[in-house]
Design a protein around this motif. Sequence first.
Motif, PDB file in Angstrom:
ATOM      1  N   MET A  34      48.053  76.819  34.628  1.00 11.26           N
ATOM      2  CA  MET A  34      48.833  77.673  33.729  1.00 11.26           C
ATOM      3  C   MET A  34      50.253  77.122  33.567  1.00 11.26           C
ATOM      4  SD  MET A  34      47.443  81.368  35.117  1.00 11.26           S
ATOM      5  CE  MET A  34      48.710  82.357  34.376  1.00 11.26           C
ATOM      6  N   LEU A  35      50.853  76.698  34.664  1.00  8.67           N
ATOM      7  CA  LEU A  35      52.194  76.115  34.595  1.00  8.67           C
ATOM      8  C   LEU A  35      52.173  74.831  33.778  1.00  8.67           C
ATOM      9  CD1 LEU A  35      53.374  76.656  38.283  1.00  8.67           C
ATOM     10  CD2 LEU A  35      54.329  77.751  36.239  1.00  8.67           C
ATOM     11  N   LEU A  36      51.151  74.030  33.986  1.00  6.08           N
ATOM     12  CA  LEU A  36      51.026  72.766  33.263  1.00  6.08           C
ATOM     13  C   LEU A  36      50.939  73.009  31.756  1.00  6.08           C
ATOM     14  CD1 LEU A  36      50.840  69.724  33.807  1.00  6.08           C
ATOM     15  CD2 LEU A  36      48.356  69.972  33.872  1.00  6.08           C
ATOM     16  N   GLU A  37      50.198  74.041  31.363  1.00  2.00           N
ATOM     17  CA  GLU A  37      50.046  74.368  29.943  1.00  2.00           C
ATOM     18  C   GLU A  37      51.345  74.894  29.335  1.00  2.00           C
ATOM     19  OE1 GLU A  37      46.747  77.071  29.913  1.00  2.00           O
ATOM     20  OE2 GLU A  37      45.308  75.495  30.429  1.00  2.00           O
ATOM     21  N   GLN A  38      52.195  75.523  30.134  1.00  2.00           N
ATOM     22  CA  GLN A  38      53.448  76.088  29.629  1.00  2.00           C
ATOM     23  C   GLN A  38      54.583  75.067  29.578  1.00  2.00           C
ATOM     24  OE1 GLN A  38      53.377  79.461  32.458  1.00  2.00           O
ATOM     25  NE2 GLN A  38      53.680  80.743  30.638  1.00  2.00           N
TER      26      GLN A  38
END
Length: 127
Positions: A49-53
């Motif tokens: 999720m962090l990577l996508e944001q």
Amino acid sequence: MDKKSDLDPSQEFLISFSDDIVSILKTIAHINRFTILVLLLNGHSTFQMLLEQMDIKKSALANHLAELKDSNLVEKTHHGTYEISENGKNYIKSIEKIYRENKVIEKKVWEAKQREQLSKSFLERKQ
């Protein structure tokens, strides 16, 4: 004259812990680590999720998370799940509070300068 005796308790405290404080500030000062902390304010998040944001590579995110964990600003709760620590929340919320207060002050100062310039301009026209 003993320089330490000239310091108040607050100054003594800050100087005695300056290495730790500066280390934390340096950790937070990186735009990606700061962003990670802000993203985690709403609750835990997975690595994915962090990577996508964020617009960074997996290895960079892993390195930033490791540095945040080493500084006790982020905790790994489960495999691949991270959350901001109480320390991390306190630092980010303090930064936000101070920044907001300073923006209000800056605006008031700017407005006061504008009023002063208008007054001077008005008085110069009257002469």
